[in-house]
Design an enzyme around this catalytic site. Structure first.
Site, PDB file in Angstrom:
ATOM      1  N   ASP A 104       0.808  -0.966  -0.042  1.00 49.72           N
ATOM      2  CA  ASP A 104      -0.189   0.124   0.106  1.00 49.72           C
ATOM      3  C   ASP A 104       0.939   1.098   0.006  1.00 49.72           C
ATOM      4  O   ASP A 104       0.742   2.206  -0.678  1.00 49.72           O
ATOM      5  CB  ASP A 104      -0.924   0.087   1.183  1.00 49.72           C
ATOM      6  CG  ASP A 104      -0.174  -0.350   2.573  1.00 49.72           C
ATOM      7  OD1 ASP A 104       0.885  -0.559   2.429  1.00 49.72           O
ATOM      8  OD2 ASP A 104      -0.834  -0.526   3.502  1.00 49.72           O
ATOM      9  N   ASP A 107       6.661   4.094   3.648  1.00 52.39           N
ATOM     10  CA  ASP A 107       7.142   5.211   4.414  1.00 52.39           C
ATOM     11  C   ASP A 107       8.656   5.301   4.778  1.00 52.39           C
ATOM     12  O   ASP A 107       9.431   5.883   4.054  1.00 52.39           O
ATOM     13  CB  ASP A 107       6.238   5.104   5.825  1.00 52.39           C
ATOM     14  CG  ASP A 107       6.300   6.232   6.512  1.00 52.39           C
ATOM     15  OD1 ASP A 107       7.151   7.235   6.527  1.00 52.39           O
ATOM     16  OD2 ASP A 107       5.510   6.308   7.573  1.00 52.39           O
ATOM     17  N   PHE A 156       0.698  11.545   7.436  1.00 53.44           N
ATOM     18  CA  PHE A 156      -0.094  10.546   7.640  1.00 53.44           C
ATOM     19  C   PHE A 156      -1.247  10.430   6.691  1.00 53.44           C
ATOM     20  O   PHE A 156      -2.067  11.231   6.942  1.00 53.44           O
ATOM     21  CB  PHE A 156      -0.260  10.369   8.933  1.00 53.44           C
ATOM     22  CG  PHE A 156      -0.781   8.787   9.262  1.00 53.44           C
ATOM     23  CD1 PHE A 156      -0.247   7.744   9.533  1.00 53.44           C
ATOM     24  CD2 PHE A 156      -2.259   8.527   9.527  1.00 53.44           C
ATOM     25  CE1 PHE A 156      -0.719   6.370   9.917  1.00 53.44           C
ATOM     26  CE2 PHE A 156      -2.716   7.421   9.782  1.00 53.44           C
ATOM     27  CZ  PHE A 156      -1.880   6.350   9.979  1.00 53.44           C
TER      28      PHE A 156
HETATM   29  P1  5GP Z   1       7.380   1.562   6.923  1.00 47.91           P
HETATM   30  O1  5GP Z   1       7.776   0.525   7.399  1.00 47.91           O
HETATM   31  O2  5GP Z   1       7.730   1.726   5.464  1.00 47.91           O
HETATM   32  O3  5GP Z   1       7.686   2.811   7.585  1.00 47.91           O
HETATM   33  O4  5GP Z   1       5.847   1.645   7.022  1.00 47.91           O
HETATM   34  C1  5GP Z   1       5.181   0.823   6.182  1.00 47.91           C
HETATM   35  C2  5GP Z   1       3.668   0.441   6.587  1.00 47.91           C
HETATM   36  O5  5GP Z   1       3.146   1.669   7.706  1.00 47.91           O
HETATM   37  C3  5GP Z   1       2.644   0.618   5.425  1.00 47.91           C
HETATM   38  O6  5GP Z   1       2.716  -0.704   5.098  1.00 47.91           O
HETATM   39  C4  5GP Z   1       1.439   0.979   6.199  1.00 47.91           C
HETATM   40  O7  5GP Z   1       0.883   0.012   6.916  1.00 47.91           O
HETATM   41  C5  5GP Z   1       1.980   1.835   7.492  1.00 47.91           C
HETATM   42  N1  5GP Z   1       1.964   3.442   7.168  1.00 47.91           N
HETATM   43  C6  5GP Z   1       2.936   3.866   6.712  1.00 47.91           C
HETATM   44  N2  5GP Z   1       2.552   5.260   6.267  1.00 47.91           N
HETATM   45  C7  5GP Z   1       1.284   5.261   6.440  1.00 47.91           C
HETATM   46  C8  5GP Z   1       0.375   6.543   6.464  1.00 47.91           C
HETATM   47  O8  5GP Z   1       0.705   7.473   5.872  1.00 47.91           O
HETATM   48  N3  5GP Z   1      -0.929   6.009   6.718  1.00 47.91           N
HETATM   49  C9  5GP Z   1      -1.201   4.673   6.984  1.00 47.91           C
HETATM   50  N4  5GP Z   1      -2.517   4.521   7.272  1.00 47.91           N
HETATM   51  N5  5GP Z   1      -0.371   3.774   7.372  1.00 47.91           N
HETATM   52  C10 5GP Z   1       0.750   4.090   7.133  1.00 47.91           C
END
Ligand code: 5GP
Length: 183
Positions: A104, A107, A156
């Protein structure tokens, strides 16, 4: 639901459903072309990628298989916990398969770099990543993303499968939340 149904919960809409569907059709066409003669196994990352996987696979014109993993990287808030756990593993043996992870949102990249390492150990024939959204300014773990729907600001977002505390996954558009929702 669409953004106007919950307007008081939202700050602003970043991408409408129509913009998302138009972009996903372009990405699907690219995947069809790149995987010609090789049937990819699309690995969807639950729960956030549910909309991405269903729209992406239906926009494709060639065969693919779909399997799912569930990982947890966030608690109920909006900051990464730094810990990645597999909550549900694949049911498919991916050795020798052409695997395309469908995310999805990327981040920090922490979740994905863990997943890529984990799946690479299972010796797929190839392993690539598609993500619907990427926050370039937030990435701290470099991961090779072959297909990206949209780059978005380091904020977010909810909607199109993305939740806040379990809600908003069924919002068709992608939006930021109004500050009062967090408090
Ligand atoms: P990362 O490990 O890349 O920091 O984060 C990945 C996961 O964090 C994504 O698969 C998602 O589930 C959650 N996430 C990261 N950013 C967002 C955001 O802006 N909104 C939401 N709802 N979930 C996020």
């Amino acid at each position: 639901m669409i953004a106007v149904d919950i307007a008081s919960d939202l700050d602003r809409v970043l991408h409408t459903e129509q913009q998302v569907l138009t972009r996903i059709a372009e990405v699907a066409a690219q995947i069809d072309a790149d995987y010609e003669g090789r049937e990819p196994l699309i690995v969807g990352v639950l729960n956030g990628a549910m909309m991405t996987v269903s729209d992406l696979t239906r926009a494709m014109t060639s065969h693919c298989e779909v399997d799912w993993m569930a990982v947890s990287s966030y608690g109920s808030g909006t900051r990464s916990s730094g810990v990645v756990r597999i909550l549900k593993d694949l049911t498919t043996d991916i050795s020798g398969r052409h695997v395309l992870i469908a995310e999805d949102i990327v981040d920090t990249g922490l979740t994905l770099s863990y997943l890529v390492k984990n799946l690479r150990n299972r010796e797929p024939a190839s392993l690539e990543v598609m993500t619907m959204f990427r926050k370039p300014d937030a990435m701290t773990c470099p991961v090779n993303l072959k297909y990206v729907g949209f780059d978005i600001p380091n904020e977010f977002v909810v909607g199109y499968g993305l939740d806040y505390s379990g809600r908003y996954r069924n919002l068709r558009d992608v939006a930021t939340l109004a500050p009062h929702v967090y408090s």
